[in-house]
Write an enzyme that holds these catalytic residues in place. Structure first.
Site, PDB file in Angstrom:
ATOM      1  CE  LYS A  13     -33.851   8.046   3.394  1.00 48.76           C
ATOM      2  NZ  LYS A  13     -35.175   7.614   3.867  1.00 48.76           N
ATOM      3  NE  ARG A  89     -30.531   4.116   6.668  1.00 46.22           N
ATOM      4  CZ  ARG A  89     -31.571   3.863   5.918  1.00 46.22           C
ATOM      5  NH1 ARG A  89     -32.616   3.286   6.417  1.00 46.22           N
ATOM      6  NH2 ARG A  89     -31.556   4.174   4.663  1.00 46.22           N
ATOM      7  NE  ARG A 128     -40.261   2.811  -1.929  1.00 44.33           N
ATOM      8  CZ  ARG A 128     -39.431   3.108  -0.954  1.00 44.33           C
ATOM      9  NH1 ARG A 128     -38.768   4.243  -0.977  1.00 44.33           N
ATOM     10  NH2 ARG A 128     -39.276   2.270   0.052  1.00 44.33           N
ATOM     11  NE  ARG A 161     -36.961  -0.431  -1.056  1.00 43.44           N
ATOM     12  CZ  ARG A 161     -36.468   0.630  -0.406  1.00 43.44           C
ATOM     13  NH1 ARG A 161     -36.175   1.736  -1.086  1.00 43.44           N
ATOM     14  NH2 ARG A 161     -36.264   0.597   0.886  1.00 43.44           N
ATOM     15  NE  ARG A 172     -37.831  -0.054   5.188  1.00 44.14           N
ATOM     16  CZ  ARG A 172     -38.615   0.285   4.159  1.00 44.14           C
ATOM     17  NH1 ARG A 172     -39.722  -0.393   3.911  1.00 44.14           N
ATOM     18  NH2 ARG A 172     -38.296   1.290   3.390  1.00 44.14           N
TER      19      ARG A 172
HETATM   20  P1  AP5 Z   1     -38.762   7.824  -1.672  1.00 48.86           P
HETATM   21  O1  AP5 Z   1     -38.131   9.014  -2.309  1.00 48.86           O
HETATM   22  O2  AP5 Z   1     -38.524   6.492  -2.286  1.00 48.86           O
HETATM   23  O3  AP5 Z   1     -38.456   7.789  -0.095  1.00 48.86           O
HETATM   24  P2  AP5 Z   1     -37.115   7.481   0.687  1.00 48.86           P
HETATM   25  O4  AP5 Z   1     -37.006   8.525   1.758  1.00 48.86           O
HETATM   26  O5  AP5 Z   1     -35.963   7.326  -0.251  1.00 48.86           O
HETATM   27  O6  AP5 Z   1     -37.514   6.133   1.403  1.00 48.86           O
HETATM   28  P3  AP5 Z   1     -36.797   4.714   1.443  1.00 48.86           P
HETATM   29  O7  AP5 Z   1     -37.852   3.710   1.798  1.00 48.86           O
HETATM   30  O8  AP5 Z   1     -35.997   4.474   0.203  1.00 48.86           O
HETATM   31  O9  AP5 Z   1     -35.857   4.848   2.632  1.00 48.86           O
HETATM   32  P4  AP5 Z   1     -35.315   3.638   3.405  1.00 48.86           P
HETATM   33  O10 AP5 Z   1     -34.494   4.328   4.374  1.00 48.86           O
HETATM   34  O11 AP5 Z   1     -36.291   2.692   3.942  1.00 48.86           O
HETATM   35  O12 AP5 Z   1     -34.646   2.710   2.329  1.00 48.86           O
HETATM   36  P5  AP5 Z   1     -33.154   2.573   1.825  1.00 48.86           P
HETATM   37  O13 AP5 Z   1     -33.207   2.110   0.439  1.00 48.86           O
HETATM   38  O14 AP5 Z   1     -32.387   3.786   2.157  1.00 48.86           O
HETATM   39  O15 AP5 Z   1     -40.356   8.123  -1.608  1.00 48.86           O
HETATM   40  C1  AP5 Z   1     -41.244   7.136  -1.104  1.00 48.86           C
HETATM   41  C2  AP5 Z   1     -42.527   7.087  -1.949  1.00 48.86           C
HETATM   42  O16 AP5 Z   1     -43.265   8.298  -1.761  1.00 48.86           O
HETATM   43  C3  AP5 Z   1     -42.287   6.986  -3.456  1.00 48.86           C
HETATM   44  O17 AP5 Z   1     -43.300   6.206  -4.004  1.00 48.86           O
HETATM   45  C4  AP5 Z   1     -42.389   8.460  -3.948  1.00 48.86           C
HETATM   46  O18 AP5 Z   1     -42.827   8.532  -5.292  1.00 48.86           O
HETATM   47  C5  AP5 Z   1     -43.412   9.035  -2.977  1.00 48.86           C
HETATM   48  N1  AP5 Z   1     -43.156  10.423  -2.622  1.00 48.86           N
HETATM   49  C6  AP5 Z   1     -41.955  11.013  -2.377  1.00 48.86           C
HETATM   50  N2  AP5 Z   1     -42.116  12.301  -2.023  1.00 48.86           N
HETATM   51  C7  AP5 Z   1     -43.468  12.534  -2.015  1.00 48.86           C
HETATM   52  C8  AP5 Z   1     -44.275  13.686  -1.712  1.00 48.86           C
HETATM   53  N3  AP5 Z   1     -43.720  14.870  -1.358  1.00 48.86           N
HETATM   54  N4  AP5 Z   1     -45.624  13.557  -1.815  1.00 48.86           N
HETATM   55  C9  AP5 Z   1     -46.182  12.382  -2.182  1.00 48.86           C
HETATM   56  N5  AP5 Z   1     -45.485  11.275  -2.497  1.00 48.86           N
HETATM   57  C10 AP5 Z   1     -44.133  11.337  -2.407  1.00 48.86           C
HETATM   58  O19 AP5 Z   1     -32.619   1.405   2.764  1.00 48.86           O
HETATM   59  C11 AP5 Z   1     -33.131   0.102   2.646  1.00 48.86           C
HETATM   60  C12 AP5 Z   1     -32.531  -0.781   3.714  1.00 48.86           C
HETATM   61  O20 AP5 Z   1     -31.080  -0.861   3.553  1.00 48.86           O
HETATM   62  C13 AP5 Z   1     -32.700  -0.331   5.169  1.00 48.86           C
HETATM   63  O21 AP5 Z   1     -33.948  -0.714   5.700  1.00 48.86           O
HETATM   64  C14 AP5 Z   1     -31.521  -1.046   5.842  1.00 48.86           C
HETATM   65  O22 AP5 Z   1     -31.802  -2.393   6.046  1.00 48.86           O
HETATM   66  C15 AP5 Z   1     -30.436  -0.929   4.805  1.00 48.86           C
HETATM   67  N6  AP5 Z   1     -29.629   0.299   4.997  1.00 48.86           N
HETATM   68  C16 AP5 Z   1     -29.581   1.370   4.153  1.00 48.86           C
HETATM   69  N7  AP5 Z   1     -28.758   2.318   4.656  1.00 48.86           N
HETATM   70  C17 AP5 Z   1     -28.304   1.848   5.846  1.00 48.86           C
HETATM   71  C18 AP5 Z   1     -27.451   2.385   6.860  1.00 48.86           C
HETATM   72  N8  AP5 Z   1     -26.910   3.603   6.751  1.00 48.86           N
HETATM   73  N9  AP5 Z   1     -27.210   1.627   7.953  1.00 48.86           N
HETATM   74  C19 AP5 Z   1     -27.736   0.414   8.086  1.00 48.86           C
HETATM   75  N10 AP5 Z   1     -28.562  -0.163   7.178  1.00 48.86           N
HETATM   76  C20 AP5 Z   1     -28.839   0.548   6.067  1.00 48.86           C
HETATM   77 MG    MG Z   2     -34.803   5.673  -0.940  1.00 53.57          MG
END
Ligand code: AP5
Ligand code: MG
Length: 219
Positions: A13, A89, A128, A161, A172
């Site tokens: 994402k 989410r 990552r 992270r 997660r």
């Molecule tokens: P990356 O682009 O970082 O993936 P992402 O989908 O953004 O994954 P996240 O882990 O950031 O999502 P998340 O939902 O856990 O975390 P968030 O910060 O939103 O890519 C991942 C890796 O793969 C990278 O190393 C990248 O380089 C690599 N990559 C990407 N595409 C690739 C490809 N095509 N091929 C190969 N490699 C690739 O949330 C964190 C926390 O915040 C949550 O756990 C929760 O506690 C809280 N939170 C956030 N939003 C909410 C909500 N709406 N409600 C409640 N709690 C929330």
């Molecule tokens: Mg992210």
């Protein structure tokens, strides 16, 4: 244009949102980035959110919805449009988002699901690193920085992270595949769902995503 980008942890994402912003010139709003910034700033919101994030749990809906609607309804953001990364989410968050936008006479135009199998997600998350200054995303295997440990874009230090380590990763993913996945039906029922195969090279995914999105938005 107002887009929801959703997919499991590690589906890309954040990575794809950066590419969409460069093409569509709208705002990238990541709930996770906002929570992490708030924690770095030492705010009460950041402290509360951090306790959930480090356990790999969702931050409660009321806190998340209030924070996100406050951001989305800012005049400059509402004008230029946005890509939401990580929000909504839960079904409750999706409904609150629709209601908040309706009050402004706006709506979500399209919801994109980045589909990646679980085994690949675990591999990506464990490799990552993100940058301290702006949370730009890298991967030691698939998307390394030019100089190890340093962000290509702003020169800040890269770090792993805390929720990308240990049991938080599995927790997660369990929450995603039991709860957040229900958004598929929610947006399908509104005829606003774009399904993208996210299990390809980063550039292949973004080329396909941008092409399909352009076609979708011009319907
Ligand atoms: P990356 O682009 O970082 O993936 P992402 O989908 O953004 O994954 P996240 O882990 O950031 O999502 P998340 O939902 O856990 O975390 P968030 O910060 O939103 O890519 C991942 C890796 O793969 C990278 O190393 C990248 O380089 C690599 N990559 C990407 N595409 C690739 C490809 N095509 N091929 C190969 N490699 C690739 O949330 C964190 C926390 O915040 C949550 O756990 C929760 O506690 C809280 N939170 C956030 N939003 C909410 C909500 N709406 N409600 C409640 N709690 C929330
Ligand atoms: Mg992210």
């Amino acid at each position: 244009m107002n887009i929801v980008l959703f997919g499991a942890q590690g589906s890309g994402k954040g990575t794809q949102a950066e590419k969409l912003v460069a093409t569509f010139h709208c705002h990238h709003i990541s709930s996770g980035d906002i929570f992490r910034d708030a924690f770095e700033d030492g705010s009460e919101l950041g402290r509360v959110a951090h306790s959930y994030i480090e356990r790999g749990e969702l931050v409660p809906d009321d806190i998340t919805v209030e924070m996100m609607l406050q951001r989305i309804t800012q005049p400059d953001i509402a004008r230029a449009g946005f890509i939401l990364d990580g929000f909504p989410r839960t079904i409750a968050q999706a409904k609150a988002l629709d209601e908040g936008l309706a009050k402004l006479g706006r709506e979500i135009d399209c919801s994109v699901y980045l589909d990646v199998p679980r085994a690949e997600l675990i591999k990506r998350l464990s490799g990552r690193y993100i940058c301290k200054a702006h949370q730009h995303v890298y991967n030691v295997r698939t998307n390394p920085p030019k100089v190890a440990g340093i962000c290509d874009i702003d020169g800040s230090e890269l770090y792993q992270r805390t929720d990308d380590q240990g049991s938080a990763i599995e927790k997660r993913l369990d929450i995603f595949f039991s709860e957040t996945i229900q958004l598929l039906d929610y947006y399908r029922a509104q005829n606003k769902l774009l399904h993208i195969d996210g299990n390809r090279d980063i550039d292949e995914v973004s080329a396909d995503l941008i092409e399909k999105l352009k076609k979708y938005l011009s319907r």
